[in-house]
Design a protein around this motif. Structure first.
Motif, PDB file in Angstrom:
ATOM      1  N   SER A  54      29.767  61.799  36.891  1.00 56.32           N
ATOM      2  CA  SER A  54      30.972  62.075  37.663  1.00 56.32           C
ATOM      3  C   SER A  54      32.251  61.848  36.865  1.00 56.32           C
ATOM      4  O   SER A  54      33.294  62.405  37.192  1.00 56.32           O
ATOM      5  N   GLY A  55      32.187  61.037  35.817  1.00 59.18           N
ATOM      6  CA  GLY A  55      33.371  60.763  35.016  1.00 59.18           C
ATOM      7  C   GLY A  55      34.343  59.862  35.753  1.00 59.18           C
ATOM      8  O   GLY A  55      34.092  59.378  36.856  1.00 59.18           O
ATOM      9  N   GLY A  56      35.471  59.631  35.147  1.00 60.74           N
ATOM     10  CA  GLY A  56      36.469  58.772  35.763  1.00 60.74           C
ATOM     11  C   GLY A  56      36.204  57.309  35.481  1.00 60.74           C
ATOM     12  O   GLY A  56      35.168  56.922  34.937  1.00 60.74           O
ATOM     13  N   LYS A  57      37.167  56.475  35.856  1.00 59.48           N
ATOM     14  CA  LYS A  57      37.062  55.039  35.629  1.00 59.48           C
ATOM     15  C   LYS A  57      36.316  54.367  36.773  1.00 59.48           C
ATOM     16  O   LYS A  57      36.236  54.903  37.881  1.00 59.48           O
ATOM     17  N   PRO A  58      35.762  53.183  36.544  1.00 61.14           N
ATOM     18  CA  PRO A  58      35.079  52.460  37.621  1.00 61.14           C
ATOM     19  C   PRO A  58      36.024  52.123  38.766  1.00 61.14           C
ATOM     20  O   PRO A  58      37.240  52.000  38.569  1.00 61.14           O
ATOM     21  N   VAL A  59      35.463  51.961  39.945  1.00 63.58           N
ATOM     22  CA  VAL A  59      36.222  51.533  41.116  1.00 63.58           C
ATOM     23  C   VAL A  59      36.212  50.010  41.144  1.00 63.58           C
ATOM     24  O   VAL A  59      35.144  49.388  41.186  1.00 63.58           O
ATOM     25  N   LEU A  60      37.382  49.391  41.102  1.00 59.33           N
ATOM     26  CA  LEU A  60      37.476  47.938  40.984  1.00 59.33           C
ATOM     27  C   LEU A  60      37.759  47.293  42.334  1.00 59.33           C
ATOM     28  O   LEU A  60      38.717  47.635  43.012  1.00 59.33           O
ATOM     29  N   LEU A  61      36.901  46.348  42.702  1.00 54.52           N
ATOM     30  CA  LEU A  61      37.049  45.611  43.952  1.00 54.52           C
ATOM     31  C   LEU A  61      37.422  44.173  43.634  1.00 54.52           C
ATOM     32  O   LEU A  61      36.654  43.453  42.999  1.00 54.52           O
ATOM     33  N   ALA A  62      38.611  43.755  44.062  1.00 55.13           N
ATOM     34  CA  ALA A  62      39.088  42.390  43.801  1.00 55.13           C
ATOM     35  C   ALA A  62      38.668  41.474  44.939  1.00 55.13           C
ATOM     36  O   ALA A  62      39.213  41.556  46.047  1.00 55.13           O
ATOM     37  N   HIS A  63      37.693  40.623  44.673  1.00 59.62           N
ATOM     38  CA  HIS A  63      37.199  39.678  45.669  1.00 59.62           C
ATOM     39  C   HIS A  63      38.260  38.610  45.955  1.00 59.62           C
ATOM     40  O   HIS A  63      38.684  37.894  45.060  1.00 59.62           O
ATOM     41  N   ARG A  64      38.730  38.537  47.209  1.00 60.57           N
ATOM     42  CA  ARG A  64      39.779  37.612  47.656  1.00 60.57           C
ATOM     43  C   ARG A  64      41.135  37.895  47.004  1.00 60.57           C
ATOM     44  O   ARG A  64      42.028  37.049  47.037  1.00 60.57           O
ATOM     45  N   GLY A  65      41.294  39.038  46.371  1.00 67.06           N
ATOM     46  CA  GLY A  65      42.540  39.302  45.667  1.00 67.06           C
ATOM     47  C   GLY A  65      42.636  38.443  44.416  1.00 67.06           C
ATOM     48  O   GLY A  65      41.635  37.972  43.883  1.00 67.06           O
ATOM     49  N   ILE A  66      43.833  38.244  43.917  1.00 69.00           N
ATOM     50  CA  ILE A  66      44.027  37.303  42.811  1.00 69.00           C
ATOM     51  C   ILE A  66      44.040  35.908  43.418  1.00 69.00           C
ATOM     52  O   ILE A  66      44.858  35.604  44.292  1.00 69.00           O
ATOM     53  N   ALA A  67      43.137  35.061  42.955  1.00 69.41           N
ATOM     54  CA  ALA A  67      42.936  33.764  43.603  1.00 69.41           C
ATOM     55  C   ALA A  67      42.771  32.668  42.566  1.00 69.41           C
ATOM     56  O   ALA A  67      42.566  32.929  41.374  1.00 69.41           O
ATOM     57  N   GLN A  68      42.853  31.444  43.027  1.00 74.56           N
ATOM     58  CA  GLN A  68      42.579  30.299  42.174  1.00 74.56           C
ATOM     59  C   GLN A  68      41.066  30.149  42.009  1.00 74.56           C
ATOM     60  O   GLN A  68      40.329  30.151  42.987  1.00 74.56           O
ATOM     61  N   ARG A  69      40.595  30.041  40.773  1.00 75.29           N
ATOM     62  CA  ARG A  69      39.174  29.859  40.514  1.00 75.29           C
ATOM     63  C   ARG A  69      38.805  28.389  40.673  1.00 75.29           C
ATOM     64  O   ARG A  69      39.652  27.500  40.609  1.00 75.29           O
ATOM     65  N   PHE A  70      37.524  28.136  40.868  1.00 78.46           N
ATOM     66  CA  PHE A  70      37.049  26.782  41.105  1.00 78.46           C
ATOM     67  C   PHE A  70      35.674  26.594  40.475  1.00 78.46           C
ATOM     68  O   PHE A  70      35.008  27.569  40.096  1.00 78.46           O
ATOM     69  N   ASP A  71      35.267  25.355  40.356  1.00 78.36           N
ATOM     70  CA  ASP A  71      33.950  25.023  39.809  1.00 78.36           C
ATOM     71  C   ASP A  71      32.887  25.521  40.787  1.00 78.36           C
ATOM     72  O   ASP A  71      32.812  25.058  41.928  1.00 78.36           O
ATOM     73  N   GLU A  72      32.059  26.473  40.353  1.00 77.23           N
ATOM     74  CA  GLU A  72      31.097  27.104  41.237  1.00 77.23           C
ATOM     75  C   GLU A  72      29.721  26.454  41.198  1.00 77.23           C
ATOM     76  O   GLU A  72      28.791  26.946  41.854  1.00 77.23           O
ATOM     77  N   ARG A  73      29.569  25.362  40.500  1.00 74.83           N
ATOM     78  CA  ARG A  73      28.265  24.714  40.410  1.00 74.83           C
ATOM     79  C   ARG A  73      27.935  23.947  41.685  1.00 74.83           C
ATOM     80  O   ARG A  73      28.777  23.270  42.260  1.00 74.83           O
ATOM     81  N   ASN A  74      26.673  24.063  42.117  1.00 80.01           N
ATOM     82  CA  ASN A  74      26.141  23.289  43.251  1.00 80.01           C
ATOM     83  C   ASN A  74      26.984  23.444  44.514  1.00 80.01           C
ATOM     84  O   ASN A  74      27.249  22.478  45.232  1.00 80.01           O
ATOM     85  N   LEU A  75      27.392  24.672  44.796  1.00 88.06           N
ATOM     86  CA  LEU A  75      28.191  24.910  45.986  1.00 88.06           C
ATOM     87  C   LEU A  75      27.320  24.913  47.235  1.00 88.06           C
ATOM     88  O   LEU A  75      26.160  25.325  47.212  1.00 88.06           O
ATOM     89  N   ARG A  76      27.882  24.437  48.339  1.00 87.66           N
ATOM     90  CA  ARG A  76      27.258  24.534  49.653  1.00 87.66           C
ATOM     91  C   ARG A  76      28.234  25.233  50.599  1.00 87.66           C
ATOM     92  O   ARG A  76      29.391  25.459  50.253  1.00 87.66           O
ATOM     93  N   ASN A  77      27.753  25.536  51.804  1.00 90.20           N
ATOM     94  CA  ASN A  77      28.621  26.239  52.747  1.00 90.20           C
ATOM     95  C   ASN A  77      29.849  25.419  53.119  1.00 90.20           C
ATOM     96  O   ASN A  77      30.898  25.975  53.449  1.00 90.20           O
ATOM     97  N   ASP A  78      29.729  24.093  53.081  1.00 90.32           N
ATOM     98  CA  ASP A  78      30.849  23.248  53.494  1.00 90.32           C
ATOM     99  C   ASP A  78      31.610  22.641  52.318  1.00 90.32           C
ATOM    100  O   ASP A  78      32.427  21.742  52.491  1.00 90.32           O
ATOM    101  N   THR A  79      31.351  23.128  51.096  1.00 84.73           N
ATOM    102  CA  THR A  79      32.072  22.618  49.929  1.00 84.73           C
ATOM    103  C   THR A  79      33.546  23.004  50.006  1.00 84.73           C
ATOM    104  O   THR A  79      33.882  24.158  50.269  1.00 84.73           O
ATOM    105  N   CYS A  80      34.427  22.027  49.783  1.00 83.61           N
ATOM    106  CA  CYS A  80      35.869  22.305  49.769  1.00 83.61           C
ATOM    107  C   CYS A  80      36.237  22.806  48.373  1.00 83.61           C
ATOM    108  O   CYS A  80      36.465  22.012  47.451  1.00 83.61           O
ATOM    109  N   THR A  81      36.295  24.114  48.219  1.00 87.51           N
ATOM    110  CA  THR A  81      36.526  24.677  46.893  1.00 87.51           C
ATOM    111  C   THR A  81      37.957  24.447  46.402  1.00 87.51           C
ATOM    112  O   THR A  81      38.204  24.422  45.191  1.00 87.51           O
TER     113      THR A  81
END
Length: 347
Positions: A54-81
């Motif tokens: 099809s050509g063209g550039k990839p479609v880019l999806l920004a998860h949560r927009g531009i956001a602050q990154r955090f330590d992703e190790r050992n995350l749980r549903n209730d982790t305060c990121t």
């Protein structure tokens, strides 16, 4: 004179064995030819080399927009990121109008954000199930009014040094938007909405909002989340592309099983097809034939970071992961680092 001894019916064992051997040989040749033909057919039906690009550039999806990154190790549903924030390199906060605008400006085609219903009939754009971690408020997000949520400081809880400093405290007051506010601010932009609960009523409420939008506007919105609310969205807003965790697994497993036939599973139709980058090469027809099939099924494909068991993978967030994509890849890319990945695609 010496002669071969015949059997009771007069036939000769050596000659019968020779005929049987010949018949077996012909059967084996036919079987081999059939196997070759079937294999060639499967190859031709699934070779990406023979599929149009099809050509063209990839479609880019920004998860949560531009956001602050955090330590992703050992995350749980209730982790305060927010309390695990990495040292900040910018001052954008996720799920805000400012973050979304910056994401589009830097090359995002689609921005993902999270929603919760409020007690006054709106949807709050906010990630957490409760407001305790990220804000100066308390309680379950969906048990509060939008007017109250608007008063909170959504930058209150961010810290990169274990609570010694809070660089965004006082800077996020009033920045939690409503869904209506987002849609009005960006009337022609594409979004992926994440329903954070498993409540089917939430899918019904979101469908009611979507169904009030013009048809052309609805085409720019996709929805994913829990199985129950997503089923409600599929039922009430059938033209909306959706996906849930169960549907993702069903789509990929079934496609791996019989996608070689060219048949697209029902779970992959009118859907958001999320593909971990380490699973992608195993998909029949990857990349172009697969992308063509999904497009014909009105589905959008987004490659994620590698899946390694447990929780689903993150995004394509760095140059090493990006280089694992096929050359001239034109499908979707899910990323938490829109600025970095946009640059790698030449934007």
């Amino acid at each position: 004179m010496g002669c071969r001894k015949s059997t009771q019916n007069g036939s000769y064992p050596e000659r019968r064995s020779s005929k049987e051997t010949s018949r077996v040989g012909r059967k084996l040749k036919y079987a081999a030819a059939a196997i070759v033909a079937v294999t060639a057919g499967i190859y031709l039906n699934n070779s990406s080399l023979l599929a149009p690009h099809s050509g063209g550039k990839p479609v880019l999806l920004a998860h949560r927009g531009i956001a602050q990154r955090f330590d992703e190790r050992n995350l749980r549903n209730d982790t305060c990121t927010a309390a695990r924030m990495l040292p900040p390199s910018h001052d954008y906060l996720e799920n805000t109008i400012r973050s979304m605008r910056a994401s589009f400006d830097r090359g995002a085609d689609i921005v993902e954000f999270d929603v919760h219903p409020t007690t006054d009939g709106e949807f709050a754009v906010f990630h957490d199930w409760t407001v305790d971690c990220r804000t100066d408020g308390q309680g379950v997000t969906r048990e509060q009014a939008m007017a109250r949520l608007k008063m909170l400081d959504i930058g209150y809880g961010y810290t990169a040094d274990g609570g010694k400093t809070f660089p965004f405290r006082g800077k996020g007051i009033g920045l939690m938007p409503s869904l209506d506010e987002v849609l009005k601010t960006f009337p022609d932009r594409r979004f992926l909405i994440n329903i954070k609960s498993r409540d089917p009523a939430e899918g019904e409420k979101l469908s009611a909002v979507l169904n009030q939008l013009p048809a052309e506007r609805r085409k720019l919105i996709m929805v994913y989340g829990g199985d129950q609310p997503i089923e409600a969205v599929r039922r009430l807003s059938p033209e909306t592309r959706t996906i849930s965790r169960a549907a993702i697994k069903s789509c990929l497993v079934r496609y791996l099983g019989y996608g070689w036939t060219g048949i697209v599973p029902g779970a992959c139709r009118n859907a958001i097809v999320l593909v971990p980058i380490n699973y992608a090469p195993w998909l029949w027809g990857w990349p172009d034939r697969f992308l063509d099939r999904m497009a014909a099924a009105n589905s959008a494909v987004f490659v994620l970071g590698p899946y390694q068991g447990g929780e689903f993978s993150t995004g394509v967030d760095d140059a090493d992961t990006f280089r694992r994509l096929p050359e001239n890849y034109s499908g979707g890319i899910w990323t938490n680092e829109i600025e970095a990945i946009a640059r790698l695609t030449g934007r």
